[in-house]
Design a protein around this motif. Structure first.
Motif, PDB file in Angstrom:
ATOM      1  N   ILE A 509       0.794  -1.254  -0.076  1.00  0.00           N
ATOM      2  CA  ILE A 509       0.032   0.098  -0.189  1.00  0.00           C
ATOM      3  C   ILE A 509       1.040   1.313   0.186  1.00  0.00           C
ATOM      4  N   ILE A 517       2.230   5.934  -9.705  1.00  0.00           N
ATOM      5  CA  ILE A 517       1.604   7.086 -10.428  1.00  0.00           C
ATOM      6  C   ILE A 517       2.596   8.398 -10.672  1.00  0.00           C
TER       7      ILE A 517
ATOM      8  N   MET B   1      -7.318  13.810   5.579  1.00  0.00           N
ATOM      9  CA  MET B   1      -6.425  12.757   4.899  1.00  0.00           C
ATOM     10  C   MET B   1      -6.655  12.014   3.801  1.00  0.00           C
ATOM     11  N   PHE B   4      -6.151  14.286   0.773  1.00  0.00           N
ATOM     12  CA  PHE B   4      -4.658  14.087   0.194  1.00  0.00           C
ATOM     13  C   PHE B   4      -4.571  12.835  -0.768  1.00  0.00           C
ATOM     14  N   ILE B   5      -4.789  11.615  -0.154  1.00  0.00           N
ATOM     15  CA  ILE B   5      -4.663  10.412  -1.091  1.00  0.00           C
ATOM     16  C   ILE B   5      -5.226  10.536  -2.224  1.00  0.00           C
ATOM     17  N   TYR B   8      -3.666  12.649  -4.915  1.00  0.00           N
ATOM     18  CA  TYR B   8      -2.620  11.985  -5.509  1.00  0.00           C
ATOM     19  C   TYR B   8      -2.761  11.103  -6.302  1.00  0.00           C
ATOM     20  N   THR B   9      -3.818  10.134  -6.105  1.00  0.00           N
ATOM     21  CA  THR B   9      -4.163   8.892  -6.865  1.00  0.00           C
ATOM     22  C   THR B   9      -5.049   9.055  -7.930  1.00  0.00           C
ATOM     23  N   THR B  11      -4.754   9.761 -10.957  1.00  0.00           N
ATOM     24  CA  THR B  11      -4.482   9.195 -12.250  1.00  0.00           C
ATOM     25  C   THR B  11      -4.402   7.781 -12.255  1.00  0.00           C
ATOM     26  N   MET B  12      -4.699   7.293 -11.217  1.00  0.00           N
ATOM     27  CA  MET B  12      -4.947   5.866 -11.088  1.00  0.00           C
ATOM     28  C   MET B  12      -6.520   5.311 -11.288  1.00  0.00           C
ATOM     29  N   TYR B  18      -9.185   2.565  -3.297  1.00  0.00           N
ATOM     30  CA  TYR B  18      -7.802   2.425  -2.562  1.00  0.00           C
ATOM     31  C   TYR B  18      -7.568   2.589  -1.170  1.00  0.00           C
ATOM     32  N   SER B  22      -7.810  -0.379   2.126  1.00  0.00           N
ATOM     33  CA  SER B  22      -6.569  -0.140   3.187  1.00  0.00           C
ATOM     34  C   SER B  22      -7.410  -0.015   4.544  1.00  0.00           C
ATOM     35  N   ILE B  25      -9.054  -3.313   5.337  1.00  0.00           N
ATOM     36  CA  ILE B  25      -8.201  -4.381   5.758  1.00  0.00           C
ATOM     37  C   ILE B  25      -7.753  -4.161   7.153  1.00  0.00           C
ATOM     38  N   PHE B  26      -7.258  -3.136   7.492  1.00  0.00           N
ATOM     39  CA  PHE B  26      -7.199  -2.581   8.639  1.00  0.00           C
ATOM     40  C   PHE B  26      -7.678  -3.068   9.806  1.00  0.00           C
ATOM     41  N   PHE B  29      -8.597  -6.701  10.239  1.00  0.00           N
ATOM     42  CA  PHE B  29      -7.402  -7.423  10.591  1.00  0.00           C
ATOM     43  C   PHE B  29      -7.644  -7.441  12.016  1.00  0.00           C
TER      44      PHE B  29
END
Lengths: 708, 63
Positions: A509, A517, B1, B4-5, B8-9, B11-12, B18, B22, B25-26, B29
């Motif tokens: 991650i 990117i 936050m 922020f992510i 930056y993401t 372009t994906m 995404y 996370s 999953i966190f 878990f």
């Protein structure tokens, strides 16, 4: 059921134990010498032992030789007992032992020679990296072989820590060591700039986690109950401790790169997980300390328990401090200062050192079938060690706060109050006190050497220790409703696979977006590849370990932009294989050394390299006079240009053929320029290349005139 | 936050999912871990924690 008779292999344990002691003393000596060099720069009288080369030797010796052998000593002893089986193969044990010692010797030879990959705690060059990988496989093979032929059905928690250590260190080492060999002793990191930094500190942080912490937690879970003669406080807590620690640790690497050119989201991710790390870490510490419940009276008399209590307490302190340091506001103060040096030494001297000593005092008399030669001497060692840690850490904390506040202070007129040099000379008394702490600690260790030597001499090694146990039932029938964790406790391979998945989640991650990117590393069109001379100069910069004292990363603070110029951008480092951001400013940042107010003449640099204190009075930088005499090796230029091109640096096709001519032209230019400063030097000397590189720094995005 | 992510993401493809994955999953878990550990059999736990202590400490040699 028929009970089987077998023998534990104590010879390998003894070998690793002796190696731990010997390399420990050598690693500490190197550290003490490096510390003294900061007080008395004249101790840098030979290039092979100058600070920039010695410091990596110290860190590598302590981490991989002292703690590394300590891990193997503890694992080889405890694994056999926990599995009720001899180590899988005596041959593998021997290969593992001697192979690891050869790697250490190779490191001890190559690092002083300046053969380095230039990435902290991963300095060793590619042939040694391959050897490490092979030896790690041998270790894993031997360990899993032992686990598979065990006579105890369940895998005790210590073994999980060993398995996680094995699998994670393998992943870390291989990922971070990826490099393109240029010659037998030189390679370039596959990653550049920001990506290299992210991989490096993902590795660097988790080397602390999975080399200095998880194996030692495994040892704590075995040797502390043994020494206290009572089971661990809470086995359930140890399960939570294990899974949450390995899950969380792997995400935390970016906290080493706060306020740098790393994308902001990655920094935030690192901070969040670093803060959370306090829970599993303290869970483990509490579990260790509470193992002594009802036995605290023993701690007063039992020197082994004393060592272990201080070790676990130091672990608690370091893991409390770690999350604090990773808060952005605290990192702004602590990063690049001696505070970090204090922090890591609480971990290294306190946690790793004291636990190793405790285990050695417990284990050596047992495998030599005797009692400890002198408890009094061991007690003296304990107090010297503990005081040594205090005398080391307190001056370094003080120095760190002082340094940081001096760097950041402005006068009323709005100018920086102190020059960098003033902050350096102010540190000298603290460095002297720190050396005293180190000396005490080393003295204590020498007491131990004598004590263990006398103990071993009084006894006789029980090379093969007899034991008995019933074999495992061939087919284990799981009964209905059995607990989930029992399934995993019985199956080492499953445990390894699950551990691998758990650690890969965080790593993936963190890294996938940074690599995938484009917007994470904005392109700056004015950033151009290094000229051949600058590239050679940069490699000299790496060889001399300049990154051990100089950063190349200006953070976006007024105090830094005033001192060094425009803050660093991710796009500036796209051709840097490896990145050289550094982590400590014993000297000033160099990212803009060739531009603006920082720019100096070639003559200044020449004289400064010859004798730093002649240009900056009171400087503690080592002299590099030998570079004025040694010729630059230009036979590697073509290979280097080709390698860089393979890595994606846009050198034009056929450029390698004219690279050396280009190199000489630039070198002649600098040599001619030096003549105007009444310095006559042949253009083919190393110093010319280094000056070319230093003068290049920061020029790409400089908007100011380059000459003052 | 989260902003922020996302920034930056961009372009994906499917970038928004995404950070959600996370986070999921966190939490999963830790919840699964805590529940399972809570459910462990007490007797068994005591047995397991005694593994290091029940080895025979008498040292004999064959050489």
């Amino acid at each position: 059921m028929q009970v089987e008779k077998f023998y534990y292999d104590n010879r390998s344990v003894k070998n690793f134990a002796f190696a731990t002691v010997i390399w420990g003393v050598i690693g500490m000596l190197a550290g003490l010498y490096a510390a003294l060099q900061l007080v008395f720069p004249s101790l840098n009288f030979i290039q092979y032992g100058s600070f920039g080369r010695l410091r990596p030797l110290h860190t590598n010796a302590v981490i991989f030789a002292f703690v590394g052998n300590g891990i193997f000593m503890g694992v080889y002893y405890s694994l056999q007992r926990l599995c009720k089986a001899r180590m899988f193969s005596d041959t593998l044990s021997k290969i593992h032992f001697w192979g690891w010692q050869l790697i250490i010797v190779a490191a001890a030879i190559t690092l002083p020679l300046g053969i380095t990959a230039g990435k902290e705690y991963a300095e060793l060059e590619w042939p040694i990296d391959i050897a490490i990988t092979l030896m790690w496989v041998v270790f894993g093979w031997n360990m899993f072989g032992t686990i598979l032929k065990r006579r105890e059905k369940h895998l005790y928690v210590a073994i999980w820590f060993y398995i996680a250590t094995f699998v994670t260190v393998a992943v870390l080492h291989i990922t971070n060591s990826m490099a393109l060999p240029v010659t037998l002793f030189k390679s370039y990191s596959l990653y550049a700039g920001v990506q290299d930094a992210l991989v490096q500190w993902w590795y660097g942080h988790n080397a602390v986690a999975f080399f200095l912490t998880t194996p030692y937690l495994g040892l704590m879970y075995y040797f502390m109950p043994k020494a206290a003669n009572r089971p661990v406080y809470s086995y359930k807590l140890s399960i939570i401790h294990f899974w949450s620690l390995i899950f969380l640790y792997i995400w935390a690497g970016p906290h080493h790169l706060l306020y740098t050119a790393l994308p902001n989201w990655a920094q935030s991710l690192g901070v969040v997980f670093s803060v959370m790390l306090i829970f599993p870490s303290w869970g483990g510490m509490i579990n260790g300390l509470l193992t002594l419940r009802g036995a605290w009276d023993k701690v007063r008399d039992d020197v082994i328990l004393k060592f272990m209590v201080v070790a676990v307490t130091a672990y608690g302190m370091a893991t409390f401090e770690g999350p604090l340091l990773s808060l952005k506001s605290i990192s702004a103060i602590s990063h690049y200062t001696d505070w970090i040096v204090a922090h890591v030494h609480v971990g290294a001297l306190g946690w790793n050192g004291m636990l190793t000593f405790g285990i050695l005092y417990w284990l050596i008399p047992r495998i030599f079938n005797t009692t400890l030669y002198s408890k009094k001497l061991a007690n003296n060692h304990f107090w010297l060690g503990t005081l040594g840690i205090v005398f080391y850490a307190v001056p370094m904390y003080w120095a760190g706060f002082q340094q940081s506040s001096m760097w950041k202070q402005f006068t009323e007129a709005g100018q920086l109050k102190y020059t960098f040099l003033e902050t350096v000379t102010y540190m000298k008394p603290f460095y002297a006190m720190r050396s005293l702490g180190g000396t005490l600690y080393l003295l204590g260790t020498l007491f131990m050497v004598y004590n263990l030597y006398k103990t071993a001499k009084a006894g006789k090694l029980v090379a093969n220790e007899a034991a008995e146990a019933a074999p495992l039932e061939k087919a284990y029938v799981s009964h209905k409703g059995e607990h989930w964790h029992r399934w995993i406790e019985r199956k080492p391979v499953q445990l390894m696979v699950v551990s691998l998945i758990v650690i890969l989640i965080g790593g993936a991650i963190e890294m996938i977006p940074t690599f995938m990117i484009k917007s994470n590393v904005p392109t700056i069109s004015s950033v151009k590849p290094y000229t051949p001379l600058e590239l050679q100069g940069r490699d000299l910069y790496v060889r001399e370990g300049c990154y051990t004292c100089h950063s190349q990363m200006i953070r976006p603070f007024r105090s830094e932009t005033e001192r060094y110029g425009e803050y660093s951008k991710a796009g500036e480092f796209v051709y840097d294989h490896p990145f050289q951001w550094g982590s400590k400013r014993t000297g000033p940042d160099l990212a803009r050394e060739g531009t603006g107010n920082l720019k100096k003449t070639n003559g200044w640099h020449f004289r400064h390299f010859r004798e730093p204190s002649s240009m900056s009075e009171g400087s503690i930088m080592p002299p590099y006079a030998f570079m004025l005499k040694d010729n630059l090796d230009t036979s590697t230029t073509i290979a280097k240009i080709n390698a860089m091109r393979t890595l994606g640096v846009p050198y034009e096709k056929g450029f390698e053929k004219v690279a050396n001519a280009d190199l000489m032209a630039q070198a002649n230019e600098i040599a001619d320029n030096l003549k105007t400063d009444s310095i006559r030097v042949s253009p083919n000397k190393e110093v010319i290349a280094l000056i070319a590189y230093i003068q290049r720094m920061g020029k790409d995005i400089s908007t100011q005139p380059t000459n003052r | 936050m989260y902003k922020f992510i996302k920034q930056y993401t961009e372009t994906m493809d499917y970038a928004a999912i995404y950070p959600m994955i996370s986070l999921f999953i966190f939490f999963l878990f830790f919840i699964v871990l805590l529940v399972l550990v809570k459910k462990m059999d007490k007797k068994r736990v005591i047995e397991l924690s005694n593994i290091p202590l029940d080895t025979d400490e008498t040292i004999t040699s064959n050489n």
